[in-house]
Design a protein around this motif. Sequence first.
Motif, mmCIF file in Angstrom:
data_model
loop_
_atom_site.group_PDB
_atom_site.id
_atom_site.type_symbol
_atom_site.label_atom_id
_atom_site.label_comp_id
_atom_site.label_asym_id
_atom_site.label_seq_id
_atom_site.Cartn_x
_atom_site.Cartn_y
_atom_site.Cartn_z
ATOM 1 N N GLU A 1 11.580 -0.165 13.978
ATOM 2 C CA GLU A 1 11.143 -0.482 12.627
ATOM 3 C C GLU A 1 11.463 0.719 11.750
ATOM 4 O O GLU A 1 11.102 1.849 12.092
ATOM 5 C CB GLU A 1 9.646 -0.790 12.579
ATOM 6 N N ILE A 2 12.144 0.464 10.642
ATOM 7 C CA ILE A 2 12.523 1.551 9.757
ATOM 8 C C ILE A 2 11.849 1.374 8.401
ATOM 9 O O ILE A 2 11.504 0.257 7.992
ATOM 10 C CB ILE A 2 14.053 1.635 9.580
ATOM 11 N N LEU A 3 11.661 2.487 7.714
ATOM 12 C CA LEU A 3 11.092 2.489 6.369
ATOM 13 C C LEU A 3 12.230 2.631 5.373
ATOM 14 O O LEU A 3 13.024 3.575 5.459
ATOM 15 C CB LEU A 3 10.102 3.645 6.208
ATOM 16 N N ILE A 4 12.317 1.705 4.429
ATOM 17 C CA ILE A 4 13.370 1.747 3.417
ATOM 18 C C ILE A 4 12.723 2.000 2.058
ATOM 19 O O ILE A 4 11.977 1.141 1.558
ATOM 20 C CB ILE A 4 14.172 0.432 3.381
ATOM 21 N N PRO A 5 12.969 3.126 1.449
ATOM 22 C CA PRO A 5 12.351 3.411 0.152
ATOM 23 C C PRO A 5 12.905 2.512 -0.946
ATOM 24 O O PRO A 5 14.053 2.043 -0.854
ATOM 25 C CB PRO A 5 12.705 4.880 -0.096
ATOM 26 N N ALA B 1 16.477 0.030 -1.770
ATOM 27 C CA ALA B 1 16.476 -1.435 -1.727
ATOM 28 C C ALA B 1 15.727 -2.087 -2.878
ATOM 29 O O ALA B 1 15.624 -3.311 -2.917
ATOM 30 C CB ALA B 1 15.876 -1.901 -0.398
ATOM 31 N N GLY B 2 15.207 -1.307 -3.816
ATOM 32 C CA GLY B 2 14.483 -1.893 -4.931
ATOM 33 C C GLY B 2 13.102 -2.362 -4.528
ATOM 34 O O GLY B 2 12.604 -2.066 -3.443
ATOM 35 N N THR B 3 12.453 -3.079 -5.428
ATOM 36 C CA THR B 3 11.128 -3.627 -5.180
ATOM 37 C C THR B 3 11.239 -5.138 -5.025
ATOM 38 O O THR B 3 12.237 -5.730 -5.406
ATOM 39 C CB THR B 3 10.179 -3.283 -6.342
ATOM 40 N N PRO B 4 10.205 -5.779 -4.458
ATOM 41 C CA PRO B 4 10.321 -7.221 -4.169
ATOM 42 C C PRO B 4 10.334 -8.076 -5.419
ATOM 43 O O PRO B 4 9.412 -8.030 -6.222
ATOM 44 C CB PRO B 4 9.087 -7.506 -3.305
ATOM 45 N N GLN B 5 11.381 -8.831 -5.577
ATOM 46 C CA GLN B 5 11.491 -9.800 -6.657
ATOM 47 C C GLN B 5 11.798 -11.162 -6.038
ATOM 48 O O GLN B 5 10.962 -12.037 -5.995
ATOM 49 C CB GLN B 5 12.611 -9.385 -7.636
ATOM 50 N N ALA B 6 13.013 -11.313 -5.557
ATOM 51 C CA ALA B 6 13.442 -12.536 -4.870
ATOM 52 C C ALA B 6 14.053 -12.126 -3.533
ATOM 53 O O ALA B 6 14.411 -10.962 -3.338
ATOM 54 C CB ALA B 6 14.460 -13.286 -5.723
ATOM 55 N N PRO B 7 14.167 -13.064 -2.592
ATOM 56 C CA PRO B 7 14.810 -12.723 -1.308
ATOM 57 C C PRO B 7 16.211 -12.177 -1.535
ATOM 58 O O PRO B 7 16.957 -12.669 -2.373
ATOM 59 C CB PRO B 7 14.849 -14.064 -0.571
ATOM 60 N N GLN C 1 0.814 -1.210 0.000
ATOM 61 C CA GLN C 1 0.000 0.000 0.000
ATOM 62 C C GLN C 1 0.850 1.262 0.000
ATOM 63 O O GLN C 1 0.559 2.218 -0.728
ATOM 64 C CB GLN C 1 -0.934 -0.002 1.213
ATOM 65 N N GLU C 2 1.930 1.263 0.780
ATOM 66 C CA GLU C 2 2.769 2.447 0.886
ATOM 67 C C GLU C 2 3.919 2.451 -0.117
ATOM 68 O O GLU C 2 4.541 3.487 -0.352
ATOM 69 C CB GLU C 2 3.330 2.569 2.305
ATOM 70 N N GLY C 3 4.232 1.279 -0.677
ATOM 71 C CA GLY C 3 5.292 1.203 -1.679
ATOM 72 C C GLY C 3 6.692 1.351 -1.120
ATOM 73 O O GLY C 3 7.555 1.969 -1.736
ATOM 74 N N HIS C 4 6.937 0.754 0.072
ATOM 75 C CA HIS C 4 8.289 0.760 0.639
ATOM 76 C C HIS C 4 8.470 -0.481 1.506
ATOM 77 O O HIS C 4 7.527 -1.216 1.789
ATOM 78 C CB HIS C 4 8.559 2.046 1.438
ATOM 79 N N TRP C 5 9.721 -0.705 1.907
ATOM 80 C CA TRP C 5 10.032 -1.810 2.798
ATOM 81 C C TRP C 5 9.867 -1.373 4.260
ATOM 82 O O TRP C 5 10.157 -0.224 4.604
ATOM 83 C CB TRP C 5 11.467 -2.288 2.596
#
Length: 351
Positions: free
Chosen positions: A117-121, A125-131, A33-37
Amino acid sequence: MIPPDRYEESFVSILAEEESVYLYPTAGHWDEQEGHWVASIHGWIFRPLEEHTRRARFLKLFRKSLGIRRKEVTENFLRRAEPFLVECLERRVLRIELGGERYTLDPSGHNGHFHSEILIPPAIAGTPQAPRRVEYSLVLVAGDRRVLRGTIHLLPPRGVSVVSDIDDTLKVSEVASKRRLLANTFIHEFRPVEGMERLLREWGERGASLHYVSSTPWQLYDELTDFFERLELPGGTFHLKKFRWRDRSFFDLLASPKRTKRKVLEPLFNAFPERRFVLLGDSAEKDPEIYAQLAADYPQQVAAILIRDLDGATAEAKRYRKAFKGLPEERFRVFHDTVELGGFELPRVEG
């Protein structure tokens, strides 16, 4: 949750030369929803007891409290006792740097542990693909040449996570006997459960993420990770027990994790509602009962339960029939040797 900050240095505690910080490996999940880690940070700040007489007194008390005789004091014991002979540092505010951004963390608690807990844009760190793993470092004052780094395992929303108990599942601990448990923890060399390291390496190579759980105190984290490195076990998150001299946690130093294990695992299920979990444990404590209850509470997430039985019992034993009542047979397996898991397949995840 903490975003990247621009705070002045006056907000941050200065890490003195005699003070130490452990940064433990944690996990991060993607907030669609927020588009971050969103990633957790966990560490421990402490300093050794300075006065020699005081350290000697504490070491003697520690040894006697564990029931370890003087003639049993080995190099292993002295080395493993060292992290217990420290002063935990409270209300310390530290800062980390990740991908060029800095984060000021929440203060450490009375036991020296700090959690944030931190927010990583995605720019970092990129977007989720693989671990994947990202590293961060502790920000130190100019002239301090120490390098203190931590690891965050960024896990996509979908995938397979293996939660593995450590004691008597991966490492011979003999928890059924307090005397042997203490000896295996503080005196003897750590010994692997035969075949388990090959199994976990294979699962790691197939893309499974690992989460290691134990009632071992955080003070023995270095000893455990050295042991894991020798076995070439896959990296993962660790979930151990907090311990402090000044509270009652001393009296259940290596007690059963019946209550704490669920407390540790539920945040994982809540952070990764679309991941499939394989729960690996043994019969020495309450793993069958804890895992069965989790499977009942999180039926879409717990894909399989694997229990290493230490007493020669099968899945037809009264204990297992009671624990796994109502759970489909294909979702749990009782084994004695890893050879019996040869046909087990990790769950498939679409997308």
